[in-house]
Design an enzyme around this catalytic site. Structure first.
Site, PDB file in Angstrom:
ATOM      1  N   LYS A 145      -4.529   7.480  57.282  1.00 22.02           N
ATOM      2  CA  LYS A 145      -5.157   6.227  56.874  1.00 22.02           C
ATOM      3  C   LYS A 145      -4.413   5.067  57.512  1.00 22.02           C
ATOM      4  CE  LYS A 145      -5.825   3.119  52.923  1.00 22.02           C
ATOM      5  NZ  LYS A 145      -5.645   2.879  51.486  1.00 22.02           N
ATOM      6  N   GLU A 153      -3.820  -7.427  43.020  1.00 23.92           N
ATOM      7  CA  GLU A 153      -2.938  -6.256  43.101  1.00 23.92           C
ATOM      8  C   GLU A 153      -1.514  -6.538  42.633  1.00 23.92           C
ATOM      9  OE1 GLU A 153      -1.594  -2.697  46.168  1.00 23.92           O
ATOM     10  OE2 GLU A 153      -3.205  -4.073  46.715  1.00 23.92           O
TER      11      GLU A 153
END
Length: 494
Positions: free
Chosen positions: A239, A291
């Site tokens: 990723k 976040e």
């Protein structure tokens, strides 16, 4: 409760005398810190006021928990570059607190009964990359920069305290320190009863996208996504998170962005996010990030895995259908599991225990919804929040897997100086508590111009066009706060 100026002054002078004795004895700078209750209606008034004429300020708020921190001025700071920056900040804070003279006069006066952030704190952040190289875009934002504010306003629900911090030097006359500190304290009561008033609207203003060669064009960025997908399918890595930037300018050129109005918009439209604004001289780095990187309180830690995104629906039914797609998408669940696993493994060496739910939940924001998995644990003795920040940054949600390979590609191919974008920003106190968020949904404000940042997690099933659209959703949070919705701009301009 209002603070009596006489109590301010008597206690302050006593602390100064103690600090001068310690400074002479240890031949080093000594921090004094005095916290008292105060009445303030709105911390944003303090942040946006020019009354103190400081070139260092910060604003930190989580609207959902009704907590606000506002720092004005600088008692002392640390700024540095290089790979040892996390531990260097750790050591600096530990040494500063070793002989500090700290007094808090608020414990019995707070009515909420909740933990209150007070005493001296160290507020700041880190650049995304540890390299000492940076572009002109991020001048003044080094690899690490933290400040102990001269004045800290801390609000939780209806309770507010003010903390005054000051550095006593061994060679400074006591009377000079007394005169300066009493002068500053005398200014504190002036702003207590003021409430933030948004600036006048300017319907005639326009925002224009400025072509900037330091950013990839939309087509070039989509091509980079396509190349990355091929590399992932060939097994080179699992990723990668690719970010992009756009630069916008106010028209006419005489206009300037109002940081108070930007923050005010963010706080009222992003109640689930951490609202932050950090000043370096005349520029501000600000945003509304969903976040949390790490939170510590009395040895208990909380963090989250946040990966897998989709837009909000126009109706309740559409919104629920999109959320269901998030929870069932093989591609997005795989991306999310990468992040959960990496965070769990990073926490293990630093914690006595770590736990999390096997199934992600949905976090809904104003214009985006995400997959989220909360994690909790117990911090090992002698470990600090900065140890956790160092271990976690960058998570796969902003870097990739494996980390080293992903960061190498980001440096080489992204063509973007991330600076403090997607980096840890937050605070730590004198008692081992603290909170850091990942600086997403953010912008660097410089007079009439603003540089916006957004990124996406790329895995084997990623589609370049869909990832590009995702960055456009994410730009919208900051774009709206600057005075225009992203829908009013041609998509090819983004």
């Amino acid at each position: 409760m209002k603070v009596l100026p006489g109590l301010f002054q008597d206690t302050l002078l006593r602390l100064l005398q103690q600090a001068h004795k310690r400074a002479e004895q240890h031949k080093k700078d000594i921090l004094i810190s005095l916290t008292v209750p105060i009445t303030v209606r709105d911390g944003l008034t303090l942040f946006s006021s020019n009354r103190y004429q400081q070139d260092s300020q910060f604003f930190w708020e989580h609207p959902q928990t009704q907590r606000t921190l506002v720092g004005i001025g600088c008692a002392t700071r640390i700024q540095l570059d290089g790979g040892s920056r996390f531990q260097a900040v750790n050591a600096y804070w530990k040494e500063l607190l070793q002989h500090a003279v700290i007094q808090e006069e608020h414990t019995l006066s707070l009515s909420s009964g909740q933990a209150h952030i007070s005493g001296p704190i160290l507020f700041g952040g880190f650049a995304f990359h540890e390299t000492e190289e940076k572009s002109a875009l991020w001048e003044g934002f080094p690899g690490a920069s933290f400040v102990v504010p001269l004045i800290l306003f801390s609000t939780h629900k209806e309770d507010t305290t003010v903390t005054f911090n000051y550095i006593v030097k061994p060679d400074t006359a006591l009377y000079r320190d007394e005169d300066y500190c009493v002068t500053i304290f005398s200014q504190l009561l002036v702003l207590q009863e003021e409430t933030y008033t948004p600036g006048a609207s300017h319907p005639e203003r326009e925002l224009l996208i400025k072509r900037d060669k330091q950013f990839l064009t939309a087509d070039d960025w989509k091509q980079l996504v396509s190349q990355s997908v091929q590399s992932i399918r060939q097994g080179e890595y699992q990723k990668i998170v690719l970010a992009r930037g756009i630069k916008i300018e106010l028209q006419p050129a005489t206009e300037r962005f109002n940081i108070g109005d930007i923050v005010n918009h963010l706080r009222h439209h992003h109640s689930n996010a951490y609202i932050f604004a950090l000043q370096h001289e005349k520029r501000y780095f600000c945003g509304a990030t969903p976040e949390l990187l790490i939170n510590t309180h009395n040895g208990t830690i909380h963090t989250m895995a946040l990966a897998g995104s989709a837009p909000r629906g126009q109706t309740l039914a559409e919104d629920q259908n999109i959320a269901m797609h998030l929870l069932q998408s093989k591609k997005l669940l795989e991306e999310h599991r990468f992040v959960v696993s990496a965070i769990y493994q990073a926490l293990q060496p630093l914690c006595a225990s770590v736990s999390y739910s096997e199934n992600p939940e949905i976090l809904r924001l104003e214009n985006v919804q995400h997959l989220i998995t909360p994690l909790a644990g117990k911090l090992l003795p002698m470990r600090t929040i900065l140890d956790l920040v160092e271990a976690l940054h960058p998570t796969p949600a902003v870097g990739g897997l494996p980390q080293k390979k992903a960061l190498e590609i980001i440096r080489q191919e992204e063509k973007l100086d991330r600076g403090w974008y997607a980096s840890p920003i937050g605070w730590l106190d004198a008692y081992g508590n603290g909170e850091f968020a990942v600086a997403l949904r953010s912008s660097l404000i410089d007079g009439q111009s603003a540089t916006l940042f957004a990124g996406c997690g790329i895995v084997a099933d990623s589609d370049p066009e869909e990832e590009y659209k995702e960055t456009c959703w994410k730009f919208q949070a900051m774009m709206n706060s600057l005075g225009v919705g992203i829908s009013t701009l041609p998509q090819q301009d983004l």
